[in-house]
Scaffold this motif. Structure first.
Motif, PDB file in Angstrom:
ATOM      1  N   LYS A  80     -13.303   4.746 -13.045  1.00 29.46           N
ATOM      2  CA  LYS A  80     -12.322   5.062 -12.006  1.00 29.46           C
ATOM      3  C   LYS A  80     -12.202   3.905 -11.021  1.00 29.46           C
ATOM      4  CE  LYS A  80     -12.003  10.086 -11.878  1.00 29.46           C
ATOM      5  NZ  LYS A  80     -12.224  11.325 -11.088  1.00 29.46           N
ATOM      6  N   ASN A  81     -13.341   3.309 -10.676  1.00 27.42           N
ATOM      7  CA  ASN A  81     -13.308   2.158  -9.772  1.00 27.42           C
ATOM      8  C   ASN A  81     -12.620   0.962 -10.419  1.00 27.42           C
ATOM      9  OD1 ASN A  81     -14.675   2.473  -7.040  1.00 27.42           O
ATOM     10  ND2 ASN A  81     -16.168   3.467  -8.368  1.00 27.42           N
ATOM     11  N   MET A  82     -12.829   0.764 -11.711  1.00 24.76           N
ATOM     12  CA  MET A  82     -12.104  -0.297 -12.408  1.00 24.76           C
ATOM     13  C   MET A  82     -10.595  -0.043 -12.344  1.00 24.76           C
ATOM     14  SD  MET A  82     -14.230  -1.272 -15.841  1.00 24.76           S
ATOM     15  CE  MET A  82     -15.765  -2.192 -15.759  1.00 24.76           C
ATOM     16  N   GLY A  83     -10.217   1.221 -12.489  1.00 23.37           N
ATOM     17  CA  GLY A  83      -8.805   1.571 -12.404  1.00 23.37           C
ATOM     18  C   GLY A  83      -8.217   1.318 -11.030  1.00 23.37           C
ATOM     19  N   ASP A  84      -9.050   1.416  -9.995  1.00 21.39           N
ATOM     20  CA  ASP A  84      -8.591   1.123  -8.630  1.00 21.39           C
ATOM     21  C   ASP A  84      -8.580  -0.379  -8.343  1.00 21.39           C
ATOM     22  OD1 ASP A  84      -8.295   3.816  -8.077  1.00 21.39           O
ATOM     23  OD2 ASP A  84     -10.306   4.020  -7.226  1.00 21.39           O
ATOM     24  N   ILE A  85      -9.617  -1.075  -8.855  1.00 22.28           N
ATOM     25  CA  ILE A  85      -9.782  -2.496  -8.536  1.00 22.28           C
ATOM     26  C   ILE A  85      -8.792  -3.371  -9.293  1.00 22.28           C
ATOM     27  CG2 ILE A  85     -11.369  -4.461  -8.704  1.00 22.28           C
ATOM     28  CD1 ILE A  85     -13.653  -2.466  -8.173  1.00 22.28           C
ATOM     29  N   ALA A  86      -8.508  -3.048 -10.558  1.00 21.41           N
ATOM     30  CA  ALA A  86      -7.646  -3.915 -11.377  1.00 21.41           C
ATOM     31  C   ALA A  86      -6.271  -4.157 -10.744  1.00 21.41           C
ATOM     32  CB  ALA A  86      -7.508  -3.336 -12.783  1.00 21.41           C
ATOM     33  N   PRO A  87      -5.549  -3.118 -10.292  1.00 19.63           N
ATOM     34  CA  PRO A  87      -4.259  -3.397  -9.636  1.00 19.63           C
ATOM     35  C   PRO A  87      -4.425  -4.199  -8.346  1.00 19.63           C
ATOM     36  CG  PRO A  87      -4.386  -1.099 -10.310  1.00 19.63           C
ATOM     37  CD  PRO A  87      -5.761  -1.670 -10.466  1.00 19.63           C
ATOM     38  N   ALA A  88      -5.535  -3.949  -7.629  1.00 19.60           N
ATOM     39  CA  ALA A  88      -5.778  -4.708  -6.398  1.00 19.60           C
ATOM     40  C   ALA A  88      -6.000  -6.182  -6.706  1.00 19.60           C
ATOM     41  CB  ALA A  88      -6.984  -4.136  -5.658  1.00 19.60           C
ATOM     42  N   MET A  89      -6.754  -6.479  -7.789  1.00 25.34           N
ATOM     43  CA  MET A  89      -6.937  -7.869  -8.191  1.00 25.34           C
ATOM     44  C   MET A  89      -5.620  -8.471  -8.650  1.00 25.34           C
ATOM     45  SD  MET A  89     -10.031  -8.444  -7.463  1.00 25.34           S
ATOM     46  CE  MET A  89      -9.923 -10.143  -8.009  1.00 25.34           C
ATOM     47  N   GLY A  90      -4.784  -7.634  -9.273  1.00 31.65           N
ATOM     48  CA  GLY A  90      -3.455  -8.111  -9.649  1.00 31.65           C
ATOM     49  C   GLY A  90      -2.639  -8.501  -8.435  1.00 31.65           C
ATOM     50  N   MET A  91      -2.756  -7.722  -7.374  1.00 30.37           N
ATOM     51  CA  MET A  91      -2.047  -8.050  -6.136  1.00 30.37           C
ATOM     52  C   MET A  91      -2.595  -9.326  -5.506  1.00 30.37           C
ATOM     53  SD  MET A  91       0.363  -7.408  -4.108  1.00 30.37           S
ATOM     54  CE  MET A  91       0.870  -5.811  -4.777  1.00 30.37           C
ATOM     55  N   ILE A  92      -3.911  -9.507  -5.565  1.00 26.55           N
ATOM     56  CA  ILE A  92      -4.517 -10.738  -5.048  1.00 26.55           C
ATOM     57  C   ILE A  92      -3.981 -11.943  -5.828  1.00 26.55           C
ATOM     58  CG2 ILE A  92      -6.677 -12.049  -4.896  1.00 26.55           C
ATOM     59  CD1 ILE A  92      -8.072  -9.372  -4.255  1.00 26.55           C
ATOM     60  N   GLY A  93      -3.927 -11.796  -7.153  1.00 26.96           N
ATOM     61  CA  GLY A  93      -3.386 -12.878  -7.975  1.00 26.96           C
ATOM     62  C   GLY A  93      -1.925 -13.151  -7.652  1.00 26.96           C
ATOM     63  N   THR A  94      -1.175 -12.095  -7.379  1.00 26.60           N
ATOM     64  CA  THR A  94       0.230 -12.267  -7.002  1.00 26.60           C
ATOM     65  C   THR A  94       0.348 -13.069  -5.714  1.00 26.60           C
ATOM     66  OG1 THR A  94       0.886 -10.208  -8.086  1.00 26.60           O
ATOM     67  CG2 THR A  94       2.343 -11.039  -6.363  1.00 26.60           C
ATOM     68  N   LEU A  95      -0.493 -12.756  -4.757  1.00 23.99           N
ATOM     69  CA  LEU A  95      -0.465 -13.490  -3.486  1.00 23.99           C
ATOM     70  C   LEU A  95      -0.862 -14.953  -3.680  1.00 23.99           C
ATOM     71  CD1 LEU A  95      -2.053 -10.784  -1.163  1.00 23.99           C
ATOM     72  CD2 LEU A  95       0.361 -11.426  -1.322  1.00 23.99           C
ATOM     73  N   ILE A  96      -1.865 -15.176  -4.552  1.00 20.88           N
ATOM     74  CA  ILE A  96      -2.265 -16.562  -4.837  1.00 20.88           C
ATOM     75  C   ILE A  96      -1.089 -17.332  -5.445  1.00 20.88           C
ATOM     76  CG2 ILE A  96      -3.737 -18.013  -6.298  1.00 20.88           C
ATOM     77  CD1 ILE A  96      -5.916 -15.868  -5.979  1.00 20.88           C
ATOM     78  N   GLY A  97      -0.414 -16.678  -6.389  1.00 20.80           N
ATOM     79  CA  GLY A  97       0.726 -17.325  -7.033  1.00 20.80           C
ATOM     80  C   GLY A  97       1.862 -17.597  -6.072  1.00 20.80           C
TER      81      GLY A  97
END
Length: 252
Positions: free
Chosen positions: A144-161
């Motif tokens: 469940k935590n992986m399911g919460d963290i993965a989209p958040a990491m995706g958002m972090i990557g989006t901001l980096i990009g």
């Protein structure tokens, strides 16, 4: 093997990959920096929340979503009724050495044969069940935590990009790769969460409920056998754990 889990996850990924292929060059959906941010970031951010031993068992827990062997409740009831009949005729010692299909039931039978008080039997088995449920809870929590963290990491990557893109607006060649990182990290995060982590967490939660129900039924059965109740009464009690349709079938 749980065909629902296997078919569901395979077809989900096939559909998404086919959509990528039909949309053009599938290679444009592969970006190593995006994968590193989302996959690596999800794993290591989740690791911070757990003990290393628990986290390393996550792979084994995934297997339970696809293959998890439990005795069928209706078959187990028939087995318990037979054991109850034997105990009523010849005493609890007659159950010693009897082969049973479920390890938890076998442990309980041994406690009866050893002559422990009903309260001791119930306490020991209930504690065993509670610890098993706790182990399941850890597995469910990890995914469940992986399911919460993965989209958040995706958002972090989006901001980096986006930062990389805005910092290189004067260089048109740099805008494309930066934009790819920005968009693909969001895609990868959504895919990992919704096509893997969350479904696995939900299936593990279902496994937990199934095992808890079966263990509770076994505890009731053992206490009834120890009390010397009629096997047919025990059968009626245990059938309350079955779905209504299966109870009717059993009665027929």
């Amino acid at each position: 093997m749980d065909l629902a889990t296997l078919v569901g996850i395979i077809l989900t990924w096939i559909i998404v990959i086919m959509a990528m292929v039909m949309g053009g060059d599938p290679g444009m959906f592969v970006n190593i920096p995006s994968l590193l941010i989302v996959v690596g970031g999800t794993i290591f951010a989740c690791l911070m929340k757990y003990e290393l031993g628990h986290f390393l068992q996550a792979g084994k827990m995934v297997g339970k979503a696809f293959s998890f062997k439990l005795a069928k409740p209706d078959a187990l009831i028939d087995e318990v009724v037979e054991l109850a009949g034997e105990a009523r005729k010849n005493g609890l010692l007659a159950l010693e050495g009897k082969e049973v299909s479920d390890p938890f039931l076998a442990k309980g039978i041994q406690l009866l044969v050893d002559g422990h008080d009903p309260e001791v039997v119930k306490t020991l088995l209930s504690k065993d069940m509670k610890l098993a449920m706790t182990r399941h809870d850890v597995g469910v929590s990890i995914f469940k935590n992986m399911g919460d963290i993965a989209p958040a990491m995706g958002m972090i990557g989006t901001l980096i990009g986006l930062v990389a893109m805005l910092a290189n607006m004067d260089d048109p060649k740099a805008i494309g790769p930066a934009m790819a990182v920005a968009l693909l990290t969001t895609l990868y995060g959504a895919m990992i969460a919704n096509m893997f982590a969350i479904p696995v967490a939900d299936k593990l939660s279902l496994r937990k409920d199934e095992e808890g129900l079966l263990k509770a039924m076994i505890i009731d059965a053992l206490i009834s056998i120890q009390a010397g109740q009629n096997p047919r009464v025990i059968e009626s009690i245990l059938q309350t754990y079955l779905a209504e349709s299966k109870r009717t079938a059993a009665d027929d």
